[in-house]
Write a protein that holds these residues in place. Structure first.
Motif, short mmCIF file in Angstrom:
data_model
loop_
_atom_site.label_atom_id
_atom_site.label_comp_id
_atom_site.label_asym_id
_atom_site.label_seq_id
_atom_site.Cartn_x
_atom_site.Cartn_y
_atom_site.Cartn_z
N GLN A 1 2.05 1.83 -3.46
CA GLN A 1 0.96 2.27 -4.34
C GLN A 1 0.64 3.74 -4.13
O GLN A 1 0.30 4.46 -5.07
CB GLN A 1 -0.30 1.44 -4.06
CG GLN A 1 -0.22 0.00 -4.49
CD GLN A 1 -0.34 -0.16 -5.99
OE1 GLN A 1 -1.27 0.35 -6.59
NE2 GLN A 1 0.61 -0.85 -6.59
N TRP B 1 -3.32 0.68 4.74
CA TRP B 1 -3.17 1.87 3.89
C TRP B 1 -3.14 3.16 4.71
O TRP B 1 -3.12 4.25 4.16
CB TRP B 1 -4.30 1.94 2.85
CG TRP B 1 -5.67 1.71 3.41
CD1 TRP B 1 -6.50 2.64 3.96
CD2 TRP B 1 -6.35 0.45 3.49
NE1 TRP B 1 -7.66 2.04 4.38
CE2 TRP B 1 -7.61 0.69 4.10
CE3 TRP B 1 -6.02 -0.85 3.11
CZ2 TRP B 1 -8.53 -0.32 4.33
CZ3 TRP B 1 -6.95 -1.85 3.34
CH2 TRP B 1 -8.18 -1.59 3.94
N THR C 1 -2.91 9.62 -5.23
CA THR C 1 -3.92 8.78 -5.89
C THR C 1 -4.27 9.25 -7.30
O THR C 1 -5.03 8.58 -8.00
CB THR C 1 -5.22 8.75 -5.05
OG1 THR C 1 -5.65 10.10 -4.81
CG2 THR C 1 -5.00 8.05 -3.71
N PHE D 1 -4.27 6.88 -10.30
CA PHE D 1 -5.27 5.80 -10.43
C PHE D 1 -6.38 6.15 -11.41
O PHE D 1 -7.26 5.33 -11.66
CB PHE D 1 -5.91 5.51 -9.07
CG PHE D 1 -4.98 4.87 -8.07
CD1 PHE D 1 -4.07 3.90 -8.47
CD2 PHE D 1 -5.03 5.22 -6.74
CE1 PHE D 1 -3.22 3.30 -7.55
CE2 PHE D 1 -4.18 4.62 -5.81
CZ PHE D 1 -3.26 3.67 -6.22
N TYR E 1 0.83 -1.21 0.00
CA TYR E 1 0.00 0.00 0.00
C TYR E 1 0.87 1.26 0.00
O TYR E 1 0.54 2.24 -0.68
CB TYR E 1 -0.97 -0.01 1.19
CG TYR E 1 -2.18 -0.89 0.93
CD1 TYR E 1 -3.20 -0.45 0.08
CD2 TYR E 1 -2.29 -2.14 1.51
CE1 TYR E 1 -4.31 -1.24 -0.18
CE2 TYR E 1 -3.40 -2.94 1.25
CZ TYR E 1 -4.41 -2.50 0.42
OH TYR E 1 -5.50 -3.28 0.15
N PHE F 1 -6.56 -1.33 -6.87
CA PHE F 1 -6.18 -0.78 -5.57
C PHE F 1 -7.38 -0.72 -4.63
O PHE F 1 -7.30 -1.11 -3.47
CB PHE F 1 -5.58 0.63 -5.76
CG PHE F 1 -5.27 1.32 -4.46
CD1 PHE F 1 -4.08 1.06 -3.79
CD2 PHE F 1 -6.18 2.20 -3.89
CE1 PHE F 1 -3.79 1.67 -2.58
CE2 PHE F 1 -5.90 2.82 -2.68
CZ PHE F 1 -4.71 2.56 -2.02
#
Ligand code: ZN
Length: 359
Positions: A18, A300, A23, A26, A15, A83
């Motif tokens: 990522q 996360w 974000t 994404f 996480y 995700f």
């Protein structure tokens, strides 16, 4: 919703990697036209966060002012969807997803009964439930249709578990129904898609696939959120049918009926107020709890939870939430009785349609 699973170092590392750059990566580019009708008359319907697991990110639903189609814009990419789905129905989220699905008996019975009315006295022999999740539809529907053989399709591990539990005769662990459709041709009397199409990238491709898989006379049952429901104005971004970021598209019932006809189906019955699921207040309560007392062990999380945050999480879920569940459910039932049953529609619609000859 308190901490139920140990995190491995790998989870946190995954996480963290990522989320390292935020974000934004994404999402694909924002569309300037409606994916349903091509109109460029778009307006923001709602902006929301992920309210259930509290993963980071902000999401926008836009509405087409020409055809009223509502869709996530910009939309998550495959990587983004991966995700947000990770640890939701599987992994850390598996036990909760299983439990939440187990409460679906009344809706599942109603779904089975709607098809039963149109399937003739012997009922359907074979039924494929697409997007079956943990397979509770087959379990509950078998109580109405004991002679029907149920198969299920889903990308998550729940479909395998449903096979083990004996609820499904066959499990397709797949993410792409359209790719399987030709191979399935003629195998099923009924195909159902309950709260499935809103998760897909292209609902009309799913309808085309169902048309390929069913022989003339076969039945297709669809149930999905109705974003025209008046309650969206009350709950706004906390209105559970929006369910960001998983719900990508919301065709109004008229759009979906027209699309069914275009794909060779004749709608037989539409349920709107009857398909309403009285859960808005309960789920808003859940969202309040996840805001006040998020799981301190979510991998996360940006920072380690403090002792105070752990205490708040524990009190919120073990002391406060249990006391409020029944009052919330009572309000939901009251809203359903006093309002939804008097209106022509609720927060979902349910359609059964027959595959016609030709096409
Ligand atoms: Zn449109």
């Amino acid at each position: 919703m308190t901490s139920t699973a140990e995190n491995s170092v790998d989870d946190r590392a995954w996480y963290a990697a990522q989320l390292a750059g935020g974000t934004a990566r994404f999402f694909g580019p924002r569309r300037h036209d409606c994916p349903w009708c091509g109109s460029t008359r778009l307006t923001v319907e709602v902006r929301s966060k992920e309210l259930y697991q509290r993963k980071p990110g902000r999401f926008t639903l836009e509405k087409c002012k020409t055809c009223n189609f509502v869709f996530q814009n910009p939309r998550l990419t495959g990587e983004g969807l991966n995700f947000y789905y990770r640890d939701f129905y599987d992994g850390r989220g598996a036990a909760q997803a299983d439990e939440m699905s187990s409460y679906g008996a009344p809706a599942n019975h109603a779904r089975a009964q709607l098809v039963q009315r149109h399937a003739g006295p012997d009922g359907p022999r074979s039924w494929l439930d697409v997007g079956t999740g943990w397979g509770y539809f087959a379990k509950h529907a078998a109580e109405i249709l004991p002679h029907t053989v149920f198969d299920g399709l889903d990308q998550g591990s729940g479909v395998d578990r449903a096979l083990e539990r004996g609820w499904l005769a066959h499990a397709y662990r797949e993410n792409a129904f359209p790719e399987l459709a030709d191979e399935l041709r003629g195998r099923y009397d009924v195909i159902s898609m309950h709260h499935y199409l809103e998760h897909t990238l292209d609902p009309r491709a799913e309808l085309a696939a169902a048309a390929r898989a069913l022989e003339p006379g076969g039945l297709l049952e669809i149930e999905m959120p109705d974003a025209e429901c008046v309650l969206r104005h009350v709950f706004r971004s906390w209105w559970v049918p929006y369910f960001q970021p998983q719900h990508l598209n919301f065709p109004p019932v008229g759009n979906l009926l027209q699309a069914l006809v275009e794909h060779g189906f004749r709608p037989l019955e539409v349920q709107q107020a009857e398909a309403h699921q009285p859960v808005e207040v309960l789920m808003a309560l859940v969202f309040a709890m996840t805001k006040i007392g998020p799981d301190p062990d979510h991998p996360w999380r940006a920072t380690e939870a403090s002792d105070l945050q752990r205490k708040v999480n524990q009190v919120a879920w073990t002391k406060v939430f249990p006391k409020l569940i029944n009052p919330a459910l009572k309000v939901d039932i009251l809203v359903n009785k006093a309002l939804i049953s008097r209106l022509s529609h609720g927060n979902a619609y349910r359609i059964v349609a027959v595959r016609e000859g030709g096409k």
